[in-house]
Write a protein that holds these residues in place. Structure first.
Motif, mmCIF file in Angstrom:
data_model
loop_
_atom_site.group_PDB
_atom_site.id
_atom_site.type_symbol
_atom_site.label_atom_id
_atom_site.label_comp_id
_atom_site.label_asym_id
_atom_site.label_seq_id
_atom_site.Cartn_x
_atom_site.Cartn_y
_atom_site.Cartn_z
ATOM 1 N N LEU A 65 24.378 33.985 36.220
ATOM 2 C CA LEU A 65 25.365 34.233 35.449
ATOM 3 C C LEU A 65 25.563 36.033 35.334
ATOM 4 O O LEU A 65 24.508 36.508 35.062
ATOM 5 C CB LEU A 65 24.998 33.746 34.052
ATOM 6 C CG LEU A 65 25.858 34.137 32.907
ATOM 7 C CD1 LEU A 65 27.117 33.504 32.875
ATOM 8 C CD2 LEU A 65 25.195 33.766 31.556
ATOM 9 N N VAL A 66 26.573 36.319 35.336
ATOM 10 C CA VAL A 66 26.873 37.878 35.326
ATOM 11 C C VAL A 66 27.787 37.970 34.370
ATOM 12 O O VAL A 66 28.840 37.391 34.192
ATOM 13 C CB VAL A 66 27.309 38.290 36.780
ATOM 14 C CG1 VAL A 66 27.910 39.720 36.784
ATOM 15 C CG2 VAL A 66 26.377 38.023 37.872
ATOM 16 N N ALA A 67 27.723 39.124 33.646
ATOM 17 C CA ALA A 67 28.605 39.640 32.448
ATOM 18 C C ALA A 67 28.817 40.896 32.624
ATOM 19 O O ALA A 67 27.882 41.686 32.774
ATOM 20 C CB ALA A 67 28.254 38.935 30.950
ATOM 21 N N ARG A 80 34.197 29.365 45.409
ATOM 22 C CA ARG A 80 33.979 30.611 44.308
ATOM 23 C C ARG A 80 34.542 29.902 43.052
ATOM 24 O O ARG A 80 35.651 29.231 43.073
ATOM 25 C CB ARG A 80 34.611 31.762 44.551
ATOM 26 C CG ARG A 80 34.311 32.471 43.271
ATOM 27 C CD ARG A 80 35.113 34.024 43.649
ATOM 28 N NE ARG A 80 34.720 34.957 42.544
ATOM 29 C CZ ARG A 80 35.869 35.405 41.760
ATOM 30 N NH1 ARG A 80 36.919 35.020 42.074
ATOM 31 N NH2 ARG A 80 35.515 36.427 40.854
ATOM 32 N N ILE A 81 33.606 29.602 42.206
ATOM 33 C CA ILE A 81 34.179 28.925 40.895
ATOM 34 C C ILE A 81 33.603 30.166 39.799
ATOM 35 O O ILE A 81 32.519 30.362 39.463
ATOM 36 C CB ILE A 81 33.329 27.471 40.525
ATOM 37 C CG1 ILE A 81 33.551 26.476 41.460
ATOM 38 C CG2 ILE A 81 33.625 27.105 39.031
ATOM 39 C CD1 ILE A 81 32.833 25.022 41.494
ATOM 40 N N MET A 82 34.632 30.200 39.108
ATOM 41 C CA MET A 82 34.628 31.290 37.912
ATOM 42 C C MET A 82 34.962 30.910 36.832
ATOM 43 O O MET A 82 35.977 30.253 36.798
ATOM 44 C CB MET A 82 35.169 32.606 38.351
ATOM 45 C CG MET A 82 35.351 33.704 37.268
ATOM 46 S SD MET A 82 36.001 34.908 37.576
ATOM 47 C CE MET A 82 37.471 34.779 36.989
ATOM 48 N N HIS A 83 34.230 31.021 35.660
ATOM 49 C CA HIS A 83 34.693 30.571 34.379
ATOM 50 C C HIS A 83 34.752 31.981 33.360
ATOM 51 O O HIS A 83 33.875 32.767 33.399
ATOM 52 C CB HIS A 83 33.697 29.472 33.468
ATOM 53 C CG HIS A 83 33.768 28.304 34.222
ATOM 54 N ND1 HIS A 83 34.589 27.423 33.860
ATOM 55 C CD2 HIS A 83 32.806 28.008 35.149
ATOM 56 C CE1 HIS A 83 34.232 26.320 34.882
ATOM 57 N NE2 HIS A 83 33.284 26.743 35.500
ATOM 58 N N ARG A 84 36.180 32.403 32.952
ATOM 59 C CA ARG A 84 36.028 33.777 32.266
ATOM 60 C C ARG A 84 36.431 33.789 30.766
ATOM 61 O O ARG A 84 37.032 32.765 30.429
ATOM 62 C CB ARG A 84 37.459 34.438 32.916
ATOM 63 C CG ARG A 84 37.889 35.636 32.191
ATOM 64 C CD ARG A 84 38.747 36.402 32.774
ATOM 65 N NE ARG A 84 38.190 36.908 33.996
ATOM 66 C CZ ARG A 84 38.971 37.877 34.737
ATOM 67 N NH1 ARG A 84 40.354 37.905 34.588
ATOM 68 N NH2 ARG A 84 38.708 38.447 35.747
ATOM 69 N N ALA A 85 35.478 34.191 30.127
ATOM 70 C CA ALA A 85 35.708 34.186 28.785
ATOM 71 C C ALA A 85 36.296 35.777 28.400
ATOM 72 O O ALA A 85 35.547 36.601 28.614
ATOM 73 C CB ALA A 85 34.574 33.831 28.100
ATOM 74 N N THR A 86 37.314 35.911 27.602
ATOM 75 C CA THR A 86 37.846 37.166 27.322
ATOM 76 C C THR A 86 37.947 37.114 25.724
ATOM 77 O O THR A 86 38.441 36.316 25.073
ATOM 78 C CB THR A 86 39.105 37.408 27.860
ATOM 79 O OG1 THR A 86 38.998 37.298 29.159
ATOM 80 C CG2 THR A 86 39.661 38.808 27.536
ATOM 81 N N VAL A 87 37.060 38.232 25.100
ATOM 82 C CA VAL A 87 37.114 38.552 23.547
ATOM 83 C C VAL A 87 38.205 39.437 23.509
ATOM 84 O O VAL A 87 38.336 40.491 24.174
ATOM 85 C CB VAL A 87 35.920 38.686 23.390
ATOM 86 C CG1 VAL A 87 35.690 39.023 21.667
ATOM 87 C CG2 VAL A 87 34.636 37.866 23.778
ATOM 88 N N GLN A 88 38.987 39.074 22.380
ATOM 89 C CA GLN A 88 40.146 40.162 21.947
ATOM 90 C C GLN A 88 39.427 41.246 21.596
ATOM 91 O O GLN A 88 38.483 41.370 20.794
ATOM 92 C CB GLN A 88 40.707 39.555 21.061
ATOM 93 C CG GLN A 88 42.150 40.581 20.819
ATOM 94 C CD GLN A 88 43.115 39.732 19.675
ATOM 95 O OE1 GLN A 88 42.992 38.571 19.388
ATOM 96 N NE2 GLN A 88 44.004 40.420 19.528
#
Length: 142
Positions: free
Chosen positions: A108-110, A129-137
Motif C-alpha cells: 500500500l503506497v500513499a 495493475r489495479i489501483m484504488h484512488r482516494a482523493t481528499v478535497q
C-alpha cells in the motif's frame, strides 16, 4: 534552488487547464462521451495557482507545477513562460527527487499530492495493475 531563482518564481502564477490532459479529440468521440467531457470542463474550468505553494499543514514551500495541466504562466510571453516551465519540469524530474517503488504483494503506497508528482510506469506486464484512488478535497494552493 538558489535564493535568486526562488525570488524569480515566487510571484509567478501558471494557468492550470484540465483540457491539456483531457483534450476533446481524445474524449469526445461519440455524443454521450462528448457531453460528459463538456460537463467535466464546466465543472473544472482553468484556474490560476502559484508556482510555489505553501503546504497548509507543515508550512514548507514546494513547486506546484505539472506538465500535464499547466497551459502557461500568466503575464509572461509565450517564450518566457515556456522557458521557465521547461526549467521547472527538468528540475522536478531530477533523480534525487524521485522515488521508484518496487511493488510486492499487499503493498500500500500513499503520497501527499500537495507536494508530490506521480507517474505510473508500465513495467508490470503481464500482470494487471489495479489501483484504488482516494482523493481528499484539499485547500486552495497559496
Amino acid at each position: 534552488m538558489s535564493e535568486p531563482t526562488r525570488r524569480l518564481l515566487e510571484p509567478l502564477k501558471p494557468r492550470h487547464d484540465f483540457t491539456r490532459s483531457f483534450p476533446e479529440w481524445r474524449h469526445g468521440g461519440d455524443p454521450a462521451t462528448r457531453a460528459r467531457w463538456r460537463t467535466a470542463c464546466k465543472k473544472h474550468p482553468p484556474v490560476v495557482h502559484p508556482v510555489i505553494r505553501t503546504h497548509p499543514v507543515g508550512g514548507t514551500k514546494a513547486l506546484f507545477v505539472n506538465e500535464s495541466f499547466i497551459a502557461r504562466i500568466v503575464g509572461l510571453s509565450d517564450r518566457e513562460s515556456a522557458s521557465i516551465l521547461e526549467f521547472l519540469y527538468d528540475h522536478i524530474g531530477r533523480q534525487e527527487f524521485t522515488v521508484r517503488w518496487r511493488w510486492k504483494a499487499d503493498d500500500l503506497v500513499a503520497w501527499d499530492n500537495r507536494s508530490t508528482q506521480h507517474y505510473a510506469v508500465n513495467d508490470y506486464s503481464p500482470h494487471r495493475r489495479i489501483m484504488h484512488r482516494a482523493t481528499v478535497q484539499g485547500h486552495r494552493p497559496y
